[in-house]
Design a protein around this motif. Structure first.
Motif, PDB file in Angstrom:
ATOM      1  N   SER A   9     -60.074  29.255 -17.370  1.00 50.32           N
ATOM      2  CA  SER A   9     -59.761  28.725 -18.351  1.00 50.32           C
ATOM      3  C   SER A   9     -59.824  27.206 -18.184  1.00 50.32           C
ATOM      4  N   LEU A  10     -59.687  26.295 -19.369  1.00 48.02           N
ATOM      5  CA  LEU A  10     -59.938  24.892 -19.153  1.00 48.02           C
ATOM      6  C   LEU A  10     -61.181  24.550 -18.672  1.00 48.02           C
ATOM      7  N   GLY A  11     -62.258  25.193 -18.938  1.00 49.75           N
ATOM      8  CA  GLY A  11     -63.734  24.958 -18.113  1.00 49.75           C
ATOM      9  C   GLY A  11     -64.199  23.682 -19.023  1.00 49.75           C
ATOM     10  N   THR A  12     -64.916  23.113 -18.215  1.00 51.92           N
ATOM     11  CA  THR A  12     -65.573  21.965 -18.790  1.00 51.92           C
ATOM     12  C   THR A  12     -66.918  21.755 -18.430  1.00 51.92           C
ATOM     13  N   TYR A  13     -67.530  22.904 -17.918  1.00 47.29           N
ATOM     14  CA  TYR A  13     -68.890  22.705 -17.542  1.00 47.29           C
ATOM     15  C   TYR A  13     -69.853  23.404 -18.361  1.00 47.29           C
ATOM     16  N   ASP A  14     -69.484  24.468 -19.225  1.00 49.20           N
ATOM     17  CA  ASP A  14     -70.093  25.412 -19.797  1.00 49.20           C
ATOM     18  C   ASP A  14     -69.984  25.420 -21.472  1.00 49.20           C
ATOM     19  N   GLY A  15     -70.737  24.266 -21.956  1.00 49.45           N
ATOM     20  CA  GLY A  15     -70.600  23.990 -23.485  1.00 49.45           C
ATOM     21  C   GLY A  15     -69.565  22.540 -23.517  1.00 49.45           C
ATOM     22  N   PRO A  16     -69.517  22.033 -25.039  1.00 49.45           N
ATOM     23  CA  PRO A  16     -68.876  20.979 -25.437  1.00 49.45           C
ATOM     24  C   PRO A  16     -67.255  21.106 -25.213  1.00 49.45           C
ATOM     25  N   GLY A  17     -66.394  20.229 -24.653  1.00 46.31           N
ATOM     26  CA  GLY A  17     -65.205  20.030 -24.777  1.00 46.31           C
ATOM     27  C   GLY A  17     -64.425  21.085 -23.698  1.00 46.31           C
ATOM     28  N   ILE A  18     -63.171  21.299 -23.867  1.00 48.90           N
ATOM     29  CA  ILE A  18     -62.648  22.240 -23.040  1.00 48.90           C
ATOM     30  C   ILE A  18     -62.742  23.821 -23.418  1.00 48.90           C
ATOM     31  N   ARG A  19     -63.070  24.657 -22.525  1.00 51.90           N
ATOM     32  CA  ARG A  19     -63.426  25.994 -22.966  1.00 51.90           C
ATOM     33  C   ARG A  19     -62.688  27.384 -22.126  1.00 51.90           C
ATOM     34  N   LEU A  20     -62.372  28.369 -22.882  1.00 46.25           N
ATOM     35  CA  LEU A  20     -62.157  29.332 -22.065  1.00 46.25           C
ATOM     36  C   LEU A  20     -63.555  30.166 -21.914  1.00 46.25           C
ATOM     37  N   GLU A  53     -58.160  41.816 -26.705  1.00 46.73           N
ATOM     38  CA  GLU A  53     -57.560  41.130 -25.728  1.00 46.73           C
ATOM     39  C   GLU A  53     -58.194  39.804 -25.320  1.00 46.73           C
ATOM     40  N   ILE A  54     -59.551  39.650 -25.646  1.00 48.85           N
ATOM     41  CA  ILE A  54     -60.133  38.291 -25.395  1.00 48.85           C
ATOM     42  C   ILE A  54     -59.745  37.482 -26.622  1.00 48.85           C
ATOM     43  N   LEU A  55     -59.554  38.077 -27.798  1.00 56.12           N
ATOM     44  CA  LEU A  55     -59.383  37.135 -28.798  1.00 56.12           C
ATOM     45  C   LEU A  55     -58.061  36.743 -28.654  1.00 56.12           C
ATOM     46  N   ARG A  56     -57.180  37.440 -28.170  1.00 52.98           N
ATOM     47  CA  ARG A  56     -55.847  36.916 -27.922  1.00 52.98           C
ATOM     48  C   ARG A  56     -55.714  35.904 -27.050  1.00 52.98           C
ATOM     49  N   MET A  57     -56.194  35.897 -25.828  1.00 50.60           N
ATOM     50  CA  MET A  57     -56.471  34.742 -25.030  1.00 50.60           C
ATOM     51  C   MET A  57     -57.107  33.544 -25.705  1.00 50.60           C
ATOM     52  N   ALA A  58     -58.175  33.632 -26.489  1.00 50.00           N
ATOM     53  CA  ALA A  58     -58.609  32.642 -27.103  1.00 50.00           C
ATOM     54  C   ALA A  58     -57.822  31.829 -27.991  1.00 50.00           C
ATOM     55  N   VAL A  59     -57.131  32.606 -28.953  1.00 52.69           N
ATOM     56  CA  VAL A  59     -56.209  32.155 -29.838  1.00 52.69           C
ATOM     57  C   VAL A  59     -54.852  31.489 -29.241  1.00 52.69           C
ATOM     58  N   ASN A  60     -54.424  31.942 -27.971  1.00 50.40           N
ATOM     59  CA  ASN A  60     -53.344  31.456 -27.314  1.00 50.40           C
ATOM     60  C   ASN A  60     -53.929  30.151 -26.731  1.00 50.40           C
ATOM     61  N   GLN A  61     -55.239  29.969 -26.108  1.00 52.12           N
ATOM     62  CA  GLN A  61     -55.675  28.726 -25.645  1.00 52.12           C
ATOM     63  C   GLN A  61     -56.273  27.768 -26.649  1.00 52.12           C
ATOM     64  N   LYS A  62     -56.197  28.104 -27.999  1.00 52.85           N
ATOM     65  CA  LYS A  62     -57.116  27.153 -28.970  1.00 52.85           C
ATOM     66  C   LYS A  62     -56.396  25.960 -29.019  1.00 52.85           C
ATOM     67  N   PRO A  63     -55.035  25.686 -28.747  1.00 49.02           N
ATOM     68  CA  PRO A  63     -54.349  24.373 -28.994  1.00 49.02           C
ATOM     69  C   PRO A  63     -54.980  23.233 -27.876  1.00 49.02           C
ATOM     70  N   PHE A  64     -55.748  23.833 -26.931  1.00 53.61           N
ATOM     71  CA  PHE A  64     -56.063  22.836 -25.684  1.00 53.61           C
ATOM     72  C   PHE A  64     -57.529  22.684 -26.107  1.00 53.61           C
ATOM     73  N   PHE A  65     -58.324  23.371 -27.028  1.00 54.32           N
ATOM     74  CA  PHE A  65     -59.655  23.180 -27.311  1.00 54.32           C
ATOM     75  C   PHE A  65     -60.108  22.044 -27.953  1.00 54.32           C
ATOM     76  N   GLY A  66     -59.219  21.173 -28.755  1.00 51.46           N
ATOM     77  CA  GLY A  66     -59.518  20.181 -29.592  1.00 51.46           C
ATOM     78  C   GLY A  66     -60.372  20.647 -30.404  1.00 51.46           C
ATOM     79  N   LYS A  67     -61.061  19.415 -30.841  1.00 50.03           N
ATOM     80  CA  LYS A  67     -62.265  19.430 -31.876  1.00 50.03           C
ATOM     81  C   LYS A  67     -63.461  20.016 -31.342  1.00 50.03           C
TER      82      LYS A  67
END
Length: 242
Positions: A9-20, A53-67
């Motif tokens: 969670s909150l990865g910053t090395y594998d693609g733009p922005g903050i990522r799951l 289950e993965i979709l649920r995780m991504a949706v839950n973390q979406k507020p942290f993703f930003g633009k």
């Protein structure tokens, strides 16, 4: 069901922005420096996870993703499970979540093509441009990887080019120059990332009772990384050391 090795969670090395980041199980390459040797086997110690289950995780973390952020599928090799991933990718698109795929580009079939069409961004790992040295490094040819890159370019699919710099294996000036000349006219390459060689995964080999093949290979010096960056920069724009 999708075979998942682990999450970040909150990865910053594998693609733009903050990522799951979802690390998937199974890989077609046998890279000598692989930092995740426990993801190579098609089953390993992975768990079968429902796409929902993965979709649920991504949706839950979406507020942290930003633009810029979103979800990244890494591995292992994500396209190894392309068929299983397709329903999840469609659901992620409907949920408005940015999808990134980190791939070696070495697997190609209709499912992989559809998967990459659904992705918003591809991180394409080109291990070596010289095919003989690529085989030495990965036990596979790079022909399909280069064909995948050409397909991404032809279909207007944005991608980042990633290159792991390993002294004695991929840090050859003539090969980087050949790679630069091959890709310099590509318009869909948004970024070039030079990934420094590291030994962070060596303890996994020991735990698995495997012999690490690159013993004695030293991590890159800052001078070696800068020299490679300048060399890439002479052919392509937006070159970074990750």
């Amino acid at each position: 069901m999708i075979r998942v090795h682990s999450y970040e969670s909150l990865g910053t090395y594998d693609g733009p922005g903050i990522r799951l980041v979802v690390f998937l199980q199974g890989c077609n390459f046998r890279c000598l420096y692989c930092a995740n040797p426990d993801t190579i086997d098609c089953k390993g110690e992975s768990k079968e996870v429902a796409p929902e289950e993965i979709l649920r995780m991504a949706v839950n973390q979406k507020p942290f993703f930003g633009k810029k952020g979103g979800i990244t599928f890494s591995g292992g090799e994500p396209t190894f499970q392309a068929k299983a991933l397709l329903p999840l990718f469609r659901m992620l698109k409907e949920a408005g979540i940015h999808i990134c795929v980190d791939t070696n580009g070495g697997i190609w079939n209709e499912e992989v093509k559809e998967l990459l069409m659904l992705a918003d961004l591809v991180l394409l790992d080109v291990k070596e441009f010289n095919d003989e040295r690529h085989r030495r490094l990965t036990s596979r040819s790079n022909a399909q990887t280069l064909q995948t890159a050409a397909w991404l370019e032809a279909n207007g699919k944005p991608f980042w080019l990633r290159y792991v710099l390993v002294q004695g294996y991929s840090a050859f000036r003539e090969d980087i120059e050949a790679l630069g000349k091959h890709f310099k006219a590509y318009r869909m390459i948004e970024r070039v990332e030079i990934l420094p060689y590291h030994t962070l995964g060596v303890h996994k080999y020991e735990a698995m009772g495997l012999d690490y093949q690159l013993k004695g290979v030293e991590p890159n010096t800052s001078e070696q990384l800068e020299e490679a960056r300048v060399l890439f920069q002479s052919y392509m724009n937006k070159v970074y050391v990750n």
